[in-house]
Scaffold this active site. Sequence first.
Site, PDB file in Angstrom:
ATOM      1  N   MET A 154     115.106  -9.085  13.177  1.00 23.47           N
ATOM      2  CA  MET A 154     115.880  -8.194  14.046  1.00 23.47           C
ATOM      3  C   MET A 154     116.899  -9.003  14.853  1.00 23.47           C
ATOM      4  SD  MET A 154     116.410  -5.046  14.776  1.00 23.47           S
ATOM      5  CE  MET A 154     115.059  -3.861  14.618  1.00 23.47           C
ATOM      6  N   GLY A 155     117.866  -9.568  14.112  1.00 28.69           N
ATOM      7  CA  GLY A 155     119.003 -10.203  14.760  1.00 28.69           C
ATOM      8  C   GLY A 155     120.104  -9.178  14.962  1.00 28.69           C
ATOM      9  N   ARG A 156     121.346  -9.677  15.057  1.00 25.90           N
ATOM     10  CA  ARG A 156     122.467  -8.764  15.297  1.00 25.90           C
ATOM     11  C   ARG A 156     122.624  -7.743  14.169  1.00 25.90           C
ATOM     12  NH1 ARG A 156     126.656 -13.313  17.494  1.00 25.90           N
ATOM     13  NH2 ARG A 156     125.475 -14.525  15.987  1.00 25.90           N
ATOM     14  N   ARG A 237     118.758 -13.561   1.887  1.00 25.46           N
ATOM     15  CA  ARG A 237     118.867 -14.646   0.910  1.00 25.46           C
ATOM     16  C   ARG A 237     117.795 -14.441  -0.153  1.00 25.46           C
ATOM     17  NH1 ARG A 237     123.084 -15.256   2.974  1.00 25.46           N
ATOM     18  NH2 ARG A 237     124.093 -17.168   3.726  1.00 25.46           N
ATOM     19  N   GLU A 266     122.472 -17.787  -7.806  1.00 28.04           N
ATOM     20  CA  GLU A 266     123.691 -16.981  -7.801  1.00 28.04           C
ATOM     21  C   GLU A 266     124.841 -17.773  -8.399  1.00 28.04           C
ATOM     22  OE1 GLU A 266     124.378 -15.557  -3.828  1.00 28.04           O
ATOM     23  OE2 GLU A 266     122.555 -14.346  -3.816  1.00 28.04           O
ATOM     24  N   HIS A 285     126.206 -10.115  -3.938  1.00 26.24           N
ATOM     25  CA  HIS A 285     126.281 -10.766  -2.629  1.00 26.24           C
ATOM     26  C   HIS A 285     127.576 -10.384  -1.903  1.00 26.24           C
ATOM     27  CE1 HIS A 285     124.555 -14.442  -0.331  1.00 26.24           C
ATOM     28  NE2 HIS A 285     125.161 -13.624   0.505  1.00 26.24           N
TER      29      HIS A 285
END
Length: 319
Positions: A154-156, A237, A266, A285
């Site tokens: 729960m970051g920005r 990721r 990737e 991505h």
Amino acid sequence: MYKIFITRKLPEEIVQPLREKFEVIMWHSDEIPMKYEDIKKEAKDCNALWTVLSDKVDRELIESLPNLRIISNLAVGYNNIDIEAAKEKGIIVTNTPGVLTETTADLTFALLLATARRITEAEQDIRAGKWKSWTPMQLTGMDVYGSTLGIIGMGRIGEAVARRAKGFDMKVLYHNRTRKLESEQQYNFTYVELETLLKESDFVVILTPLTPETRGLIGKKELEMMKETSALINVARGGIVDEQALYDALVNKSIWAAGLDVFETEPVPLDHPLLTLPNVTVLPHIGSASIYTRLAMMQINATAIEDALEERVPENRVV
């Protein structure tokens, strides 16, 4: 004159102001990535290295660039860079947080909706001529409105996704290294342990950075905790999810679907098992891929490089 090396072709409108002050060498393609050995060879006397998230900047590369002052990474994440090696050499590392929060949250919710309602599968059926008539259970999916959303990290961006979920009257659970008490009160988010989040969520969204602690965080054990009707959405990721365990869970129907914007390797190989499954929605991505946001990210990198070479402290400094 200080020398800047850019590992991918970028819009000239971003690069030109740097050319007026510094020597700038830029890779010729925005699609074909530079090989590791080519970066080491071509950037050997550079003072600033402008990288993208797919560039491997390990200790060996860092030690081969004796004049390097700054590595500016075109991404929020910087797991492609050996931070300790850079720190030991006194090299500044910067990233591009903040500016891509809302754009990435938009994409996250779009992927969630597309996975829930089988959007890409439906489009492929039309293009393949499989739509013969309307049928009652054709391409039926899962409801998003009123469901439970579990956010890991729960970051920005996580908070931005959770705010969007409120418009769909979703119950929002989250798991994070630290509690977000102010956000809990303001938006009615609920902190839970990871096991509870996995067991109770209809949609599990991964938004945590890739670190030694989070690598392989979602494996066989964790997937078995999820509902049979749930979907896993990963826009963080690829290494956070055990892809073989995810494939097995989808084939065995222990979870209902997955939406993936990221993979451990990737670009993802065309023979990757997950690409064979109809209940997997995949993207290349593109979490931050709006025109405005990508240009803004590049401008942040350019400013950081200019600041570092002119003896100012760059913003968004990682080390």
